[in-house]
Design an enzyme around this catalytic site. Structure first.
Site, PDB file in Angstrom:
ATOM      1  N   ASP A 137       0.835  -1.212   0.000  1.00  0.00           N
ATOM      2  CA  ASP A 137       0.000   0.000   0.000  1.00  0.00           C
ATOM      3  C   ASP A 137       0.864   1.254   0.000  1.00  0.00           C
ATOM      4  OD1 ASP A 137      -2.772   1.265   2.062  1.00  0.00           O
ATOM      5  OD2 ASP A 137      -2.300   1.449  -0.073  1.00  0.00           O
ATOM      6  N   ASP A 155       1.609   2.548   8.035  1.00  0.00           N
ATOM      7  CA  ASP A 155       0.368   1.928   7.579  1.00  0.00           C
ATOM      8  C   ASP A 155       0.571   0.537   7.005  1.00  0.00           C
ATOM      9  OD1 ASP A 155      -2.403   3.865   6.388  1.00  0.00           O
ATOM     10  OD2 ASP A 155      -2.266   1.986   7.488  1.00  0.00           O
TER      11      ASP A 155
HETATM   12  N1  LIG Z   1       2.993   8.473  14.005  1.00  0.00           N
HETATM   13  C1  LIG Z   1       2.386   9.586  13.566  1.00  0.00           C
HETATM   14  N2  LIG Z   1       2.982  10.788  13.665  1.00  0.00           N
HETATM   15  C2  LIG Z   1       2.364  11.891  13.204  1.00  0.00           C
HETATM   16  N3  LIG Z   1       1.140  11.916  12.644  1.00  0.00           N
HETATM   17  C3  LIG Z   1       0.501  10.737  12.539  1.00  0.00           C
HETATM   18  C4  LIG Z   1       1.077   9.521  12.997  1.00  0.00           C
HETATM   19  N4  LIG Z   1       0.217   8.502  12.730  1.00  0.00           N
HETATM   20  C5  LIG Z   1      -0.856   9.061  12.159  1.00  0.00           C
HETATM   21  N5  LIG Z   1      -0.708  10.390  12.035  1.00  0.00           N
HETATM   22  C6  LIG Z   1      -1.687  11.305  11.465  1.00  0.00           C
HETATM   23  O1  LIG Z   1      -2.990  10.720  11.630  1.00  0.00           O
HETATM   24  C7  LIG Z   1      -3.567  10.438  10.340  1.00  0.00           C
HETATM   25  C8  LIG Z   1      -4.328   9.127  10.387  1.00  0.00           C
HETATM   26  O2  LIG Z   1      -3.442   8.126  10.799  1.00  0.00           O
HETATM   27  P1  LIG Z   1      -3.359   6.760   9.961  1.00  0.00           P
HETATM   28  O3  LIG Z   1      -3.131   7.065   8.520  1.00  0.00           O
HETATM   29  O4  LIG Z   1      -2.416   5.844  10.633  1.00  0.00           O
HETATM   30  O5  LIG Z   1      -4.796   6.198  10.108  1.00  0.00           O
HETATM   31  P2  LIG Z   1      -5.270   5.013   9.236  1.00  0.00           P
HETATM   32  O6  LIG Z   1      -6.111   4.149  10.088  1.00  0.00           O
HETATM   33  O7  LIG Z   1      -4.093   4.413   8.522  1.00  0.00           O
HETATM   34  O8  LIG Z   1      -6.161   5.756   8.181  1.00  0.00           O
HETATM   35  P3  LIG Z   1      -6.183   5.302   6.708  1.00  0.00           P
HETATM   36  O9  LIG Z   1      -6.297   3.819   6.738  1.00  0.00           O
HETATM   37  O10 LIG Z   1      -7.329   6.045   6.155  1.00  0.00           O
HETATM   38  O11 LIG Z   1      -4.810   5.778   6.198  1.00  0.00           O
HETATM   39  C9  LIG Z   1      -2.397  10.393   9.394  1.00  0.00           C
HETATM   40  O12 LIG Z   1      -2.809  10.731   8.099  1.00  0.00           O
HETATM   41  C10 LIG Z   1      -1.467  11.455   9.970  1.00  0.00           C
HETATM   42  O13 LIG Z   1      -1.869  12.754   9.596  1.00  0.00           O
HETATM   43 MG   LIG Z   2      -3.024   5.697   6.943  1.00  0.00          MG
END
Ligand SMILES: Nc1ncnc2c1ncn2[C@@H]1O[C@H](COP(=O)(O)OP(=O)(O)OP(=O)(O)O)[C@@H](O)[C@H]1O
Ligand SMILES: [Mg+2]
Ligand SMILES: O=C(O)c1cc(-c2cccc(F)c2)nc2ccccc12
Length: 271
Positions: A137, A155
């Site tokens: 991904d 992710d």
């Molecule tokens: N470790 C991190 N440090 C800084 N920002 C983060 C971090 N993890 C997530 N974020 C922020 O939170 C948002 C959502 O997190 P994440 O992408 O992990 O969720 P997700 O469940 O993977 O959502 P999706 O599956 O839609 O990508 C990210 O796009 C980012 O902006």
């Molecule tokens: Mg994500």
């Protein structure tokens, strides 16, 4: 260096800070570990939503895979715990946030900047593939940026141990899917090489190579119908064309990506 033993993990250990973002299944907060002041990101997932989304197995796999990864360009996973309603993931805080936002703001990246990112991605993917983990991904949305501007692949919700022909009901964009995944055929690590080519194209052009309405995207991918604009240098175009190959076996292996003239020209660290 944070060392969290799963016994001692619970919410009280952390001071919860500002929300960092919201994903499909979870909200992510800035968190500070009280004892050490260590900053991290706390991803909070609700068990009810995980059950409704039927993603529990996927989450456990994501946790299991990420727990064993240690690489400067892979977002570090420190641990997890859960209470009656929620599952908490403790992950490295990427202080400069989403690469996706930087790309949209800049429109496209300069060739030196794109080359640096692609070199870091090749390093992370090489590490993953040696462990027979395929990410599956790769896209700007899943790349975060650390405090020194270094990129952090994150992710791992779709990552698996290769080989696999796992049917993925992907709900995100088709732009990054290689032909073999579109055809739901068995696929291996080389799917990440295709996505690396799409990523490199999008860094330099500001849009993905097969970007179109979903059905058109699908047919353009399997027919390899894309064009590289003239402002892209010949060396960069050469690397893109060596990654965007329909036959997975013909895609440039990662060790040769790192030695490609376009990467070498722009990246100081030849190591
Ligand atoms: N470790 C991190 N440090 C800084 N920002 C983060 C971090 N993890 C997530 N974020 C922020 O939170 C948002 C959502 O997190 P994440 O992408 O992990 O969720 P997700 O469940 O993977 O959502 P999706 O599956 O839609 O990508 C990210 O796009 C980012 O902006
Ligand atoms: Mg994500
Ligand atoms: O109530 C549980 O035992 C539970 C545990 C976990 C879990 C435990 C470790 C790692 C991980 F990723 C997830 N996930 C869940 C998702 C939905 C409903 C219940 C649970």
């Amino acid at each position: 260096q944070i060392s969290l033993s799963s016994k001692a993990l619970h919410l009280g250990m952390f001071e919860i800070g500002r929300p960092l973002g919201k994903g499909k299944f979870g909200r992510v907060y800035l968190a500070k570990e009280r004892k050490t002041g260590f900053l991290c990101a706390l991803k909070v997932l609700h068990k009810s939503e995980l059950q409704e989304g039927r993603v529990e197995v996927q989450l456990r796999r994501e946790v299991e895979i990420q727990s064993n990864l240690r690489h400067p360009n892979i977002l570090r996973f420190f641990g997890h715990f859960h209470d009656s309603k929620r599952v908490f993931l403790i992950i490295e805080y990427a202080a400069q946030g989403e690469l996706y936002k930087m790309l949209r703001k800049a429109g496209s990246f300069s060739e030196p900047r794109a080359a640096s990112y692609i070199a870091q991605m090749a390093s992370a993917l090489s590490y993953l593939h040696k462990k027979h983990v395929i990410h599956r991904d790769i896209k700007p949305e899943n790349i975060l940026v650390g405090s020194h501007g270094e990129i952090k692949l994150s992710d791992f919700g779709w990552s698996v141990h290769a080989p696999t022909n796992r049917r993925t009901t992907l709900c995100g964009t088709l732009d990054y899917l290689p032909p073999e995944m579109l055809r739901e055929e068995p696929h291996g690590e080389k799917v990440d090489l295709w996505s690396l080519g799409v990523l490199m194209y999008e860094f330099l052009v500001g849009a993905a190579p097969f970007e179109d309405a979903p059905r058109e995207t699908q047919s353009r991918i399997v027919r390899l119908r894309y064009q590289v604009p003239d402002f892209v240098s010949p060396e960069a175009k050469d690397l893109i064309t060596r990654l965007l190959r329909l036959d997975p076996e013909k895609r440039l292996p990662l060790d040769q990506v790192a030695e490609h003239p376009w990467i070498v020209k722009h990246c100081k660290s030849q190591t």
